[in-house]
Design a protein around this motif. Structure first.
Motif, short mmCIF file in Angstrom:
data_model
loop_
_atom_site.label_atom_id
_atom_site.label_comp_id
_atom_site.label_asym_id
_atom_site.label_seq_id
_atom_site.Cartn_x
_atom_site.Cartn_y
_atom_site.Cartn_z
N MET A 6 0.83 -1.19 0.00
CA MET A 6 0.00 0.00 0.00
C MET A 6 0.87 1.25 0.00
SD MET A 6 -1.31 0.24 3.99
CE MET A 6 -1.91 1.90 3.79
N SER A 7 0.37 2.32 -0.58
CA SER A 7 1.11 3.58 -0.56
C SER A 7 0.94 4.23 0.79
CB SER A 7 0.59 4.50 -1.66
OG SER A 7 -0.78 4.78 -1.46
N LEU A 8 2.04 4.76 1.31
CA LEU A 8 2.00 5.36 2.64
C LEU A 8 1.54 6.81 2.56
CD1 LEU A 8 5.30 3.94 4.16
CD2 LEU A 8 2.96 3.09 4.42
N PRO A 9 0.87 7.28 3.59
CA PRO A 9 0.37 8.66 3.58
C PRO A 9 1.50 9.66 3.74
CG PRO A 9 0.04 7.67 5.72
CD PRO A 9 0.55 6.57 4.83
N HIS A 10 1.28 10.85 3.27
CA HIS A 10 2.24 11.93 3.45
C HIS A 10 1.80 12.90 4.54
CE1 HIS A 10 4.46 10.70 -0.10
NE2 HIS A 10 3.32 10.68 -0.79
N MET A 11 0.49 12.97 4.80
CA MET A 11 -0.04 13.88 5.81
C MET A 11 -0.93 13.11 6.78
SD MET A 11 1.43 16.59 4.65
CE MET A 11 0.70 17.99 5.52
N ARG A 12 -1.14 13.67 7.96
CA ARG A 12 -1.97 13.01 8.97
C ARG A 12 -2.63 14.06 9.86
NH1 ARG A 12 2.92 10.88 13.04
NH2 ARG A 12 4.01 12.89 13.11
N THR A 13 -3.69 13.63 10.53
CA THR A 13 -4.34 14.46 11.55
C THR A 13 -3.69 14.16 12.90
OG1 THR A 13 -6.44 14.50 10.36
CG2 THR A 13 -6.50 15.00 12.71
N VAL A 14 -3.39 15.20 13.65
CA VAL A 14 -2.75 15.03 14.96
C VAL A 14 -3.33 16.04 15.94
CG1 VAL A 14 -0.57 14.23 13.95
CG2 VAL A 14 -0.88 16.66 14.47
N ILE A 15 -3.08 15.81 17.22
CA ILE A 15 -3.39 16.79 18.27
C ILE A 15 -2.07 17.24 18.87
CG2 ILE A 15 -4.48 17.17 20.51
CD1 ILE A 15 -6.59 15.13 19.73
N VAL A 16 -1.84 18.55 18.84
CA VAL A 16 -0.60 19.11 19.37
C VAL A 16 -0.91 20.09 20.49
CG1 VAL A 16 0.54 18.90 17.12
CG2 VAL A 16 -0.55 21.07 17.76
N ALA A 17 0.11 20.38 21.27
CA ALA A 17 0.00 21.43 22.29
C ALA A 17 0.13 22.78 21.62
CB ALA A 17 1.09 21.25 23.34
N VAL A 51 8.21 1.80 13.79
CA VAL A 51 7.09 1.15 13.11
C VAL A 51 6.00 2.20 12.93
CG1 VAL A 51 5.31 -0.64 13.32
CG2 VAL A 51 7.63 -1.08 14.15
N LEU A 52 5.39 2.23 11.75
CA LEU A 52 4.29 3.16 11.50
C LEU A 52 2.98 2.43 11.69
CD1 LEU A 52 3.74 6.11 10.65
CD2 LEU A 52 3.45 5.27 8.31
N VAL A 53 2.12 2.98 12.54
CA VAL A 53 0.86 2.35 12.91
C VAL A 53 -0.30 3.26 12.55
CG1 VAL A 53 -0.53 1.39 14.80
CG2 VAL A 53 1.97 1.10 14.80
N LYS A 54 -1.29 2.73 11.84
CA LYS A 54 -2.54 3.44 11.57
C LYS A 54 -3.40 3.31 12.81
CE LYS A 54 -5.88 5.37 9.01
NZ LYS A 54 -6.91 5.55 10.04
N THR A 55 -3.68 4.42 13.46
CA THR A 55 -4.30 4.40 14.78
C THR A 55 -5.78 4.04 14.71
OG1 THR A 55 -2.79 6.17 15.39
CG2 THR A 55 -4.59 5.72 16.90
N ALA A 56 -6.19 3.14 15.61
CA ALA A 56 -7.60 2.75 15.73
C ALA A 56 -8.22 3.32 17.00
CB ALA A 56 -7.73 1.23 15.73
N ALA A 57 -7.45 3.39 18.09
CA ALA A 57 -7.98 3.89 19.36
C ALA A 57 -6.83 4.45 20.19
CB ALA A 57 -8.69 2.78 20.14
N VAL A 63 -0.32 -2.12 11.93
CA VAL A 63 1.00 -1.82 11.37
C VAL A 63 0.88 -1.62 9.86
CG1 VAL A 63 3.34 -2.67 10.98
CG2 VAL A 63 2.22 -3.06 13.19
N VAL A 64 1.42 -0.51 9.36
CA VAL A 64 1.40 -0.25 7.92
C VAL A 64 2.79 -0.18 7.31
CG1 VAL A 64 -0.84 0.89 7.97
CG2 VAL A 64 1.24 2.25 8.26
N GLY A 74 3.87 11.08 18.98
CA GLY A 74 2.82 11.16 19.99
C GLY A 74 1.67 10.26 19.60
N ALA A 75 0.91 9.80 20.57
CA ALA A 75 -0.15 8.83 20.31
C ALA A 75 -1.39 9.45 19.69
CB ALA A 75 -0.54 8.11 21.61
N PHE A 76 -1.63 10.73 19.96
CA PHE A 76 -2.84 11.36 19.44
C PHE A 76 -2.60 11.78 17.99
CE2 PHE A 76 -3.84 12.83 24.05
CZ PHE A 76 -4.05 11.51 24.41
N SER A 77 -2.48 10.77 17.15
CA SER A 77 -2.08 10.96 15.77
C SER A 77 -2.74 9.90 14.90
CB SER A 77 -0.55 10.86 15.66
OG SER A 77 -0.13 10.90 14.32
N GLU A 78 -3.13 10.29 13.71
CA GLU A 78 -3.75 9.35 12.77
C GLU A 78 -2.80 8.22 12.40
OE1 GLU A 78 -6.12 9.60 8.46
OE2 GLU A 78 -4.96 11.32 9.22
N TYR A 79 -1.53 8.55 12.29
CA TYR A 79 -0.46 7.56 12.07
C TYR A 79 0.61 7.82 13.12
CZ TYR A 79 -2.52 6.39 7.55
OH TYR A 79 -3.38 5.98 6.56
#
Length: 362
Positions: free
Chosen positions: A1-12, A34-40, A69-70, A103-108
């Motif tokens: 699969m093609s890997l993403p270039h951008m993601r949604t995250v929560i930052v301070a 390891v790059l992980v597509k976040t589920a929860a 894992v992606v 950080g964990a609060f991230s789409e990837y």
């Protein structure tokens, strides 16, 4: 699969304030990552405390996550612990000035491969997200700090029913770290006892506490001394307030022992009984990376901590595979990214009791 270039995250964004970004670049994958597509994701008190006391504007927040894992870095692939497509749960050090794109609060999530757990088929992403940081904290506290008379390797090795005369007090037994510690102590053949509010007695007993005490009772410490015959020598403080430090110190027998806290404790209390060896640590220390935080919270990189952390996660994986671990109760919340922001804000004023806030992203 093609890997993403951008993601949604929560930052301070600033002290006490979070911001959702939808155009954060996915970093190049390092060899041990390891790059992980976040589920929860699960929210921890550490997430709220760093936002209040050690904010790093622009840094991604969050520690606990689960997902799929992606992609694998070269070294992570060689290690063979996880593969693309695996369902995993893990922990990272969010709000890190040295690595603000982790950080964990991230789409990837880009996570160290050593700090991932393969999720059993019968476990949900939401339940799995409650495991990593609490488990790692409990293992480090019990085996590296308290130095209980047992080993990581003995856990899940068929000695769970062995008898021991050694009591271990877990103050804050209904916290996520508390339930992990109680369960691990039971597997180590120790005799875990705990304090919590009466509303959580059944929960704490269900994880293996031999006896549970109400910390609100004035007689709590004397009741513990009586129950343990004045022989208590190990205490883990998962709450770390002046009252819990005092309770632990008053509960330990005349011979002294060890007291371990999950953050700094009052030295005045510790000095009251020099026969008790006291120490504290922060759970993210387990990753072994340098931590650029204010005052006593700052840490130099410690390779030996990362080595212990890797062993701890191998141990936890074995226990999961043997179906010897129950997850801490998860309170699954709605709202996705906005919900996470609200959840962090909520625990800044009131920590959850007997459950962990979990948010689904998939």
């Amino acid at each position: 699969m093609s890997l993403p270039h951008m993601r949604t995250v929560i930052v301070a964004e600033s002290r006490g304030k979070l911001k959702i970004l939808t155009d954060n670049a996915v970093p190049e994958l390092e060899d041990d990552m390891v790059l992980v597509k976040t589920a929860a994701v699960a929210i921890n008190p550490h997430d709220a405390k760093t936002l209040e006391y050690s904010v790093v504007p622009g840094a991604i927040v969050g520690g606990d996550f689960s997902g799929t894992v992606v992609a694998l870095g070269a070294d992570a692939a060689k290690a063979g612990r996880v593969a693309v497509g695996d369902r995993v749960a893990g922990t990272v050090l969010g709000m890190n000035k040295q690595r603000p794109n982790v950080g964990a609060f991230s789409e990837y999530v880009n996570a160290m491969g050593d700090f991932l757990l393969r999720i059993p088929d019968n476990m949900s992403f939401e339940d799995a997200a409650t495991l990593p940081l609490g488990s790692a904290t409990a293992l480090y506290a019990l085996f590296n700090e308290l130095k209980i008379p047992a080993s990581l390797e003995s856990l899940g090795a068929g000695n769970a029913e062995s008898e021991s005369e050694e009591f271990v007090l877990v103050a804050g037994g209904s916290t996520a770290t508390g339930t992990r510690a109680i369960q691990l102590l039971k597997l180590a053949g120790m005799r875990p006892i705990a304090t919590c509010s009466p509303s959580n007695f059944d929960l704490v007993r269900g994880f293996g506490a031999e006896k549970v005490f109400d910390y609100n009772q004035e007689s709590c410490a004397s009741d513990i001394r009586k129950y343990t015959g004045g022989e208590l020598a190990f205490a883990l403080d998962c709450v770390v307030e002046v009252t819990t430090t005092q309770l632990c110190y008053a509960s330990i027998g005349r011979g002294g022992g060890r007291y371990v806290a999950l953050e700094p404790f009052r030295e005045a209390v510790a000095q009251s009984r020099p026969t008790i060896e006291a120490s504290w640590f922060m759970a993210p220390s387990l990753i072994g990376a340098g931590i650029d935080m204010h005052g006593a919270f700052g840490r130099e990189a410690k390779p030996e901590d990362r080595a212990f952390g890797a062993r701890a996660f191998i141990t936890m994986q074995r226990l999961l595979d043997q179906e010897l671990i129950k997850t801490h109760p998860a309170k699954v919340m709605s709202g996705r990214w906005e919900g996470i922001v609200q959840g962090v804000n909520s625990i800044r004023t009131k920590a959850p009791s007997g459950y962990k806030l979990v948010y689904t992203l998939s």
